[in-house]
Design an enzyme around this catalytic site. Structure first.
Site, mmCIF file in Angstrom:
data_model
loop_
_atom_site.group_PDB
_atom_site.id
_atom_site.type_symbol
_atom_site.label_atom_id
_atom_site.label_comp_id
_atom_site.label_asym_id
_atom_site.label_seq_id
_atom_site.Cartn_x
_atom_site.Cartn_y
_atom_site.Cartn_z
ATOM 1 N N SER A 144 0.853 -1.192 0.000
ATOM 2 C CA SER A 144 0.000 0.000 0.000
ATOM 3 C C SER A 144 0.886 1.239 0.000
ATOM 4 O O SER A 144 2.094 1.147 0.290
ATOM 5 C CB SER A 144 -0.866 -0.014 1.271
ATOM 6 N N TYR A 157 -3.650 -0.670 9.983
ATOM 7 C CA TYR A 157 -3.446 -0.845 8.538
ATOM 8 C C TYR A 157 -2.052 -0.370 8.150
ATOM 9 O O TYR A 157 -1.312 -1.062 7.452
ATOM 10 C CB TYR A 157 -4.523 -0.064 7.770
HETATM 11 P P1 NAD Z 1 -11.770 -5.203 -1.113
HETATM 12 O O1 NAD Z 1 -12.318 -4.968 0.234
HETATM 13 O O2 NAD Z 1 -12.640 -5.048 -2.306
HETATM 14 O O3 NAD Z 1 -11.089 -6.627 -1.196
HETATM 15 C C1 NAD Z 1 -10.466 -7.252 -0.101
HETATM 16 C C2 NAD Z 1 -10.452 -8.732 -0.354
HETATM 17 O O4 NAD Z 1 -9.878 -9.393 0.780
HETATM 18 C C3 NAD Z 1 -11.859 -9.278 -0.536
HETATM 19 O O5 NAD Z 1 -11.824 -10.254 -1.539
HETATM 20 C C4 NAD Z 1 -12.148 -9.913 0.804
HETATM 21 O O6 NAD Z 1 -13.084 -10.964 0.736
HETATM 22 C C5 NAD Z 1 -10.755 -10.427 1.168
HETATM 23 N N1 NAD Z 1 -10.651 -10.708 2.586
HETATM 24 C C6 NAD Z 1 -10.729 -9.829 3.603
HETATM 25 N N2 NAD Z 1 -10.666 -10.469 4.782
HETATM 26 C C7 NAD Z 1 -10.523 -11.791 4.497
HETATM 27 C C8 NAD Z 1 -10.423 -12.958 5.275
HETATM 28 N N3 NAD Z 1 -10.489 -12.924 6.614
HETATM 29 N N4 NAD Z 1 -10.295 -14.152 4.645
HETATM 30 C C9 NAD Z 1 -10.271 -14.217 3.298
HETATM 31 N N5 NAD Z 1 -10.376 -13.147 2.509
HETATM 32 C C10 NAD Z 1 -10.509 -11.948 3.091
HETATM 33 O O7 NAD Z 1 -10.546 -4.207 -1.232
HETATM 34 P P2 NAD Z 1 -9.373 -4.091 -2.299
HETATM 35 O O8 NAD Z 1 -9.127 -2.646 -2.448
HETATM 36 O O9 NAD Z 1 -9.627 -4.911 -3.503
HETATM 37 O O10 NAD Z 1 -8.186 -4.690 -1.431
HETATM 38 C C11 NAD Z 1 -7.319 -5.689 -1.903
HETATM 39 C C12 NAD Z 1 -5.951 -5.467 -1.306
HETATM 40 O O11 NAD Z 1 -5.408 -4.258 -1.829
HETATM 41 C C13 NAD Z 1 -5.934 -5.301 0.216
HETATM 42 O O12 NAD Z 1 -4.801 -5.951 0.752
HETATM 43 C C14 NAD Z 1 -5.831 -3.807 0.388
HETATM 44 O O13 NAD Z 1 -5.236 -3.457 1.604
HETATM 45 C C15 NAD Z 1 -4.936 -3.449 -0.777
HETATM 46 N N6 NAD Z 1 -4.971 -2.053 -1.200
HETATM 47 C C16 NAD Z 1 -6.080 -1.480 -1.723
HETATM 48 C C17 NAD Z 1 -6.040 -0.150 -2.133
HETATM 49 C C18 NAD Z 1 -7.214 0.543 -2.759
HETATM 50 O O14 NAD Z 1 -7.106 1.733 -3.083
HETATM 51 N N7 NAD Z 1 -8.323 -0.082 -2.980
HETATM 52 C C19 NAD Z 1 -4.873 0.575 -1.988
HETATM 53 C C20 NAD Z 1 -3.756 -0.035 -1.437
HETATM 54 C C21 NAD Z 1 -3.816 -1.361 -1.063
#
Ligand code: NAD
Length: 252
Positions: A144, A157
């Site tokens: 991130s 986080y």
């Molecule tokens: P999202 O909430 O759409 O997806 C998160 C995913 O993690 C989902 O598929 C959810 O089911 C899964 N998950 C969460 N807890 C879980 C558990 N206990 N067991 C199994 N699966 C679990 O969000 P996203 O933005 O797609 O996030 C994906 C990754 O990207 C994360 O690690 C997030 O921190 C990272 N991220 C996202 C952004 C952004 O701008 N969206 C930026 C930086 C990093």
């Protein structure tokens, strides 16, 4: 061409692949030729359809990564459907928002367990299989901007994603000579569930948008190229990097 982005014949585990960035990464790896083992808590129907549309093989593993309980099952199921795990994308992650002064132990533990602890032990379990046949592999952690910056109101986080950057470097150092590449991608601000609260806050949303040189939030498909690259033979000599895909945010 002396390098290849082709993933034909490879199998990739992608955690949290039912939605958002994980789904986009799974589809991109499938388009590059990989068979997908999608791991998560919720229905993988949409991801399965999108991956199968590319002609890829697809297998879903129902698992809650808030504890270590499913880890051996994920690895044995993935190995039994594919024979070998070549790629692991540690994407599953959660976020909790509250002022540091009022942050609870539960919001600390819940986030650390999914984002850091399960990521480490799943990587360990997968790496054991990659080392056993000396075939090597690729591990990609989804970090991130909070792997580089402090942020506000997200203490667990930021701690987890900063820890994940360090863990990426440590695992890269331990496993590079054994043919396993461990790297990370640091997504900027993408349109997913993870950023819904920010996008619904008009002040925060326009502050963020105003700082992104590209002038727009990321679309999950913007991440596919970096994931395919780091999963491919083209990245064979890349170890321990945290690659920002952020519309230029960190360059600002
Ligand atoms: P999202 O909430 O759409 O997806 C998160 C995913 O993690 C989902 O598929 C959810 O089911 C899964 N998950 C969460 N807890 C879980 C558990 N206990 N067991 C199994 N699966 C679990 O969000 P996203 O933005 O797609 O996030 C994906 C990754 O990207 C994360 O690690 C997030 O921190 C990272 N991220 C996202 C952004 C952004 O701008 N969206 C930026 C930086 C990093």
């Amino acid at each position: 061409m002396t390098f290849s982005l082709d993933l034909s014949g490879k199998t990739a585990i992608v955690t949290g692949a039912n939605t958002g960035l994980g789904q986009a990464i799974a589809v991109a790896l499938a388009q590059a030729g990989a068979a997908i083992v999608a791991v998560g808590r919720s229905s993988m129907e949409e991801t399965e359809r999108l991956c199968r549309d590319t002609g890829a093989a697809f297998h879903a593993v129902q698992a809650d990564l808030s504890s270590l309980e499913p880890i051996e099952r994920i690895v044995s199921e993935a190995a039994s459907v594919s024979g070998r795990i070549d790629i692991l994308v540690n994407n599953a992650g959660i976020i909790r928002r509250a002022d540091a002064i009022a942050f609870t132990e539960k919001d600390w533990d819940d986030v650390m367990n999914v984002n850091l602890k399960s990521t480490f032990f799943l990587s360990q379990a997968v790496a054991r299989t990659m080392l056993a046949d000396e075939g090597g592999g690729k591990i990609i952690n989804i970090a991130s901007l909070l792997s580089f910056q402090g942020g506000i109101r997200i203490p667990s986080y930021t701690a987890s994603k900063s820890g994940l950057a360090g863990l990426t470097r440590l695992l890269a150092c331990e496993w590079a000579a054994k043919g396993i590449n461990v790297n990370a991608i640091a997504p900027g601000y993408f349109v997913t569930n993870n950023t819904e609260a920010l996008r619904n806050d008009p002040k925060r949303s326009s502050e963020i948008l105003g700082r992104i040189p590209a002038g727009r939030w990321g679309d999950p498909t913007d991440l596919g190229g970096a994931a395919v690259f780091l999963a491919s033979p083209a990245a064979n000599y890349i170890h321990g990097v945290v690659l920002p895909v952020d519309g230029g945010w960190l360059a600002r």
